[in-house]
Scaffold this motif. Structure first.
Motif, mmCIF file in Angstrom:
data_model
loop_
_atom_site.group_PDB
_atom_site.id
_atom_site.type_symbol
_atom_site.label_atom_id
_atom_site.label_comp_id
_atom_site.label_asym_id
_atom_site.label_seq_id
_atom_site.Cartn_x
_atom_site.Cartn_y
_atom_site.Cartn_z
ATOM 1 N N THR A 150 0.838 -1.200 0.000
ATOM 2 C CA THR A 150 0.000 0.000 0.000
ATOM 3 C C THR A 150 0.877 1.256 0.000
ATOM 4 O O THR A 150 0.612 2.202 -0.746
ATOM 5 C CB THR A 150 -0.958 0.010 1.204
ATOM 6 O OG1 THR A 150 -1.806 -1.137 1.099
ATOM 7 C CG2 THR A 150 -1.791 1.272 1.258
ATOM 8 N N LEU A 151 1.936 1.270 0.800
ATOM 9 C CA LEU A 151 2.865 2.406 0.802
ATOM 10 C C LEU A 151 3.499 2.592 -0.569
ATOM 11 O O LEU A 151 3.610 3.721 -1.063
ATOM 12 C CB LEU A 151 3.977 2.196 1.832
ATOM 13 C CG LEU A 151 3.669 2.497 3.279
ATOM 14 C CD1 LEU A 151 4.847 2.087 4.165
ATOM 15 C CD2 LEU A 151 3.373 3.969 3.467
ATOM 16 N N LEU A 152 3.917 1.496 -1.176
ATOM 17 C CA LEU A 152 4.532 1.576 -2.504
ATOM 18 C C LEU A 152 3.547 2.104 -3.537
ATOM 19 O O LEU A 152 3.902 2.920 -4.381
ATOM 20 C CB LEU A 152 5.051 0.201 -2.937
ATOM 21 C CG LEU A 152 6.334 -0.254 -2.264
ATOM 22 C CD1 LEU A 152 6.534 -1.748 -2.452
ATOM 23 C CD2 LEU A 152 7.526 0.521 -2.800
ATOM 24 N N ARG A 153 2.316 1.659 -3.461
ATOM 25 C CA ARG A 153 1.307 2.093 -4.427
ATOM 26 C C ARG A 153 0.951 3.570 -4.247
ATOM 27 O O ARG A 153 0.571 4.237 -5.211
ATOM 28 C CB ARG A 153 0.067 1.224 -4.334
ATOM 29 C CG ARG A 153 0.368 -0.204 -4.807
ATOM 30 C CD ARG A 153 -0.820 -1.065 -4.780
ATOM 31 N NE ARG A 153 -1.487 -0.876 -6.077
ATOM 32 C CZ ARG A 153 -2.589 -1.497 -6.426
ATOM 33 N NH1 ARG A 153 -3.172 -2.325 -5.594
ATOM 34 N NH2 ARG A 153 -3.117 -1.296 -7.599
ATOM 35 N N ARG A 154 1.078 4.084 -3.044
ATOM 36 C CA ARG A 154 0.777 5.494 -2.772
ATOM 37 C C ARG A 154 1.980 6.408 -2.965
ATOM 38 O O ARG A 154 1.831 7.633 -2.982
ATOM 39 C CB ARG A 154 0.265 5.654 -1.342
ATOM 40 C CG ARG A 154 -1.094 5.058 -1.149
ATOM 41 C CD ARG A 154 -1.571 5.266 0.260
ATOM 42 N NE ARG A 154 -2.888 4.694 0.434
ATOM 43 C CZ ARG A 154 -3.433 4.424 1.594
ATOM 44 N NH1 ARG A 154 -2.776 4.698 2.721
ATOM 45 N NH2 ARG A 154 -4.624 3.897 1.667
ATOM 46 N N PHE A 155 3.143 5.810 -3.097
ATOM 47 C CA PHE A 155 4.373 6.582 -3.211
ATOM 48 C C PHE A 155 4.381 7.372 -4.506
ATOM 49 O O PHE A 155 4.143 6.840 -5.584
ATOM 50 C CB PHE A 155 5.582 5.651 -3.159
ATOM 51 C CG PHE A 155 6.901 6.357 -3.253
ATOM 52 C CD1 PHE A 155 7.305 7.231 -2.266
ATOM 53 C CD2 PHE A 155 7.738 6.128 -4.323
ATOM 54 C CE1 PHE A 155 8.529 7.874 -2.339
ATOM 55 C CE2 PHE A 155 8.962 6.761 -4.410
ATOM 56 C CZ PHE A 155 9.363 7.634 -3.421
ATOM 57 N N GLU A 156 4.631 8.655 -4.399
ATOM 58 C CA GLU A 156 4.663 9.519 -5.577
ATOM 59 C C GLU A 156 6.105 9.770 -5.977
ATOM 60 O O GLU A 156 6.878 10.347 -5.230
ATOM 61 C CB GLU A 156 3.959 10.840 -5.292
ATOM 62 C CG GLU A 156 2.468 10.659 -5.086
ATOM 63 C CD GLU A 156 1.735 11.973 -4.984
ATOM 64 O OE1 GLU A 156 2.219 12.974 -5.563
ATOM 65 O OE2 GLU A 156 0.712 11.998 -4.311
ATOM 66 N N PHE A 157 6.423 9.312 -7.146
ATOM 67 C CA PHE A 157 7.770 9.481 -7.683
ATOM 68 C C PHE A 157 7.686 10.492 -8.813
ATOM 69 O O PHE A 157 7.278 10.188 -9.911
ATOM 70 C CB PHE A 157 8.296 8.140 -8.190
ATOM 71 C CG PHE A 157 9.709 8.213 -8.686
ATOM 72 C CD1 PHE A 157 10.754 8.415 -7.802
ATOM 73 C CD2 PHE A 157 9.995 8.066 -10.024
ATOM 74 C CE1 PHE A 157 12.051 8.472 -8.253
ATOM 75 C CE2 PHE A 157 11.295 8.121 -10.487
ATOM 76 C CZ PHE A 157 12.331 8.324 -9.599
ATOM 77 N N THR A 158 8.024 11.725 -8.500
ATOM 78 C CA THR A 158 7.915 12.796 -9.483
ATOM 79 C C THR A 158 9.281 13.435 -9.711
ATOM 80 O O THR A 158 10.211 13.250 -8.929
ATOM 81 C CB THR A 158 6.933 13.877 -9.006
ATOM 82 O OG1 THR A 158 7.478 14.478 -7.808
ATOM 83 C CG2 THR A 158 5.564 13.307 -8.714
ATOM 84 N N ALA A 159 9.377 14.200 -10.753
ATOM 85 C CA ALA A 159 10.616 14.914 -11.028
ATOM 86 C C ALA A 159 10.983 15.831 -9.870
ATOM 87 O O ALA A 159 12.145 16.002 -9.540
ATOM 88 C CB ALA A 159 10.491 15.717 -12.323
ATOM 89 N N ALA A 160 9.966 16.386 -9.212
ATOM 90 C CA ALA A 160 10.227 17.281 -8.078
ATOM 91 C C ALA A 160 10.886 16.532 -6.941
ATOM 92 O O ALA A 160 11.763 17.041 -6.268
ATOM 93 C CB ALA A 160 8.931 17.924 -7.607
ATOM 94 N N SER A 161 10.478 15.267 -6.705
ATOM 95 C CA SER A 161 11.049 14.513 -5.578
ATOM 96 C C SER A 161 12.446 14.025 -5.870
ATOM 97 O O SER A 161 13.179 13.675 -4.968
ATOM 98 C CB SER A 161 10.133 13.335 -5.202
ATOM 99 O OG SER A 161 10.156 12.347 -6.210
#
Length: 92
Positions: free
Chosen positions: A78-89
């Motif tokens: 669930t944590l992995l699925r909610r994790f936001e991997f964006t250019a900003a991060s």
């Protein structure tokens, strides 16, 4: 003798960053940086079990393209699925 949790977190962070597939290295490395410090021993067990799986399967589960197998359908997934991997991060 058991592995101290700080050593285990460092080992799992390294395993997350060096999976051999660039997208996985970036995604799981960033996830490890942001979340491993707060996972307890049982959650680290579940995360380590996920790292044993094929990257393509993991991404299909995380993206919702394939159902998550029951043995991996847990709080860490669930944590992995909610994790936001964006250019900003990533600082890009």
């Amino acid at each position: 003798m058991t592995e101290p949790i700080t050593v285990r977190r460092k080992r799992l962070t390294h395993a997350s960053r060096y999976r051999g597939f660039l997208e996985s290295d970036l995604f799981f490395g960033r996830f490890a940086d942001q979340h491993l410090h707060s996972l307890d021993k049982a959650q680290l067990d579940r995360y380590e079990a996920l790292l044993q799986e094929n990257d393509h399967d993991l991404f299909a589960w995380i993206a919702g393209r394939q159902p998550v197998p029951p043995e991996h359908d847990n709080d860490v997934m669930t944590l992995l699925r909610r994790f936001e991997f964006t250019a900003a991060s990533t600082g890009a």
